[in-house]
Motif scaffolding. Structure first.
Motif: not given
Length: 371
Positions: A105-111, A118-133, A177-180, A230-232
């Motif tokens: 996981l990556h911390a959210d900003d507060a954590n 650190q100055r900020n956490g890391k929320t991210e997103a994945w765009h799937i370009l290719d994936a096996a069946p 979101p951060g914490g996931t 962690v965010d439950l």
């Protein structure tokens, strides 16, 4: 020497290639990216202002300047009116998960600020370009799992007992979101957009740099920190995005949007070129065949899996088709996301499924100004 009087133009940046243990050769062989080492590569950092792995301009009057220097010397020309942040706030990568990523996981900003300094956490997103069946991803803790049960499962490396496993399909996007807690792979190729940060906590008994074992004391310490972050409750799902018709054979799809970044995928045929106007810096990554990019008097080819940083001062870009490209940016959510999607008939509730889009750009600006 300062370059404050230099007129900004599309910037090509150096790329950082990461040879982590889950990587392979898909970025070069399937996407067609050139100029990276001919060995197993897990990630290429396309647009980065992460300390120690920041991009450097490779051509034109600003050649040799780091992205952070460009942000400092040309804040509004690069980022748009009102910007005063001290670093470029968005990080983009191609990721080759030939093997499975570690559960982490990556911390959210507060954590990040409270626990990691650190100055900020890391929320991210994945765009799937290719994936096996049959490809899947782990993302988020199952409903009803307690902290004690989660820790016990992580200690036993029994991830499916406590984490949600989701089907993965090319063309879909997941806002994380951060914490996931999360992981994806194997056999998955991803374009990732995120806050500028390399902060993370792993739940693995091996190191992702070289596969070496993590000792019991270090593993316990890692889990201690992870459990504080962690965010439950966060359980995001993949979305196909929301489309807007913008021309004859030109399609615009909003893939994700939140206070820290937005990502769009544009496709164009040959009836007319792709034309896009913007008021904030755009990270343009080509996920199709080579294209010709024009903005003002500037015109160059953008090859397969190459990236350009288009400063806000450019204002507009034209790309001749056939084209398949991504635009990543720090949005003004009302202007850049909600406005065009509402005009296209998408209800606000549906727009909210793209990510944390009930927040505002101001939150991200405040985070950047901490740097």
């Amino acid at each position: 020497m300062s370059t404050r009087g230099t007129r900004l133009y599309p910037l090509r940046l150096t790329v950082t290639a990461k040879p982590l243990v889950f990587g392979g050769h898909a970025i070069a062989r399937r996407l067609g990216k050139t100029g990276i080492p001919d060995w197993s590569i897990a990630e290429t950092w396309e647009c980065s202002d992460v300390t120690g792995a920041g991009g450097v301009v490779t051509d034109g009057p600003l050649a040799g300047r780091s992205l952070r220097q460009v942000v400092t010397e040309h804040p509004e020309a690069l980022m748009g009116t009102g910007w005063s942040g001290r670093y470029f706030p968005v990080l983009t990568k191609f990721i080759d998960a030939t093997g499975a990523l570690p559960v982490h996981l990556h911390a959210d900003d507060a954590n990040a600020q409270r626990l990691e300094g650190q100055r900020n956490g890391k929320t991210e997103a994945w765009h799937i370009l290719d994936a096996a069946p049959g490809a899947t991803a782990l993302c988020g803790v199952k409903d009803g799992v307690t902290t004690d049960r989660l820790r016990a499962a992580l200690e036993a490396q029994d991830f499916d007992a406590v984490l949600r496993r989701l089907p993965v399909r090319a063309g879909e996007t997941l806002y994380v979101p951060g914490g996931t807690l999360h992981s994806f792979g194997p056999d998955t190729l991803v374009y990732e957009i995120e806050q500028t940060s390399d902060i993370q906590q792993h739940a693995m008994r091996w190191n992702m740099e070289d596969g070496s074992p993590v000792g019991d004391a270090e593993f316990g310490s890692n889990l201690d920190m992870l459990m504080q972050q962690v965010d439950l409750e966060t359980r995001p799902d993949f979305t196909p995005g929301l489309s807007v018709a913008v021309g004859d054979g030109v399609e615009r799809v909003f893939l994700c949007a939140g206070p820290y970044f937005a990502l769009e995928r544009w496709r164009a045929g040959t009836a007319e070129p792709l034309r896009h106007s913007f008021a904030t810096a755009q990270i343009l990554s080509n996920v199709g065949s080579p294209v010709r990019v024009r903005t003002g008097a500037w015109s160059e080819e953008l090859g397969r899996a190459e990236t350009l940083l288009l400063p806000a001062a450019c204002g507009e870009v034209e790309i001749a088709g056939p084209a398949d490209v991504l635009f990543g940016y720090l949005p003004d959510l009302d202007r850049d996301v909600r406005g065009p999607l509402r005009e296209a008939g998408h209800p606000l509730q549906l727009i909210g499924t793209l990510g944390g889009s009930t927040d505002t750009r101001a939150e991200a600006i405040r985070s950047a100004n901490l740097g």
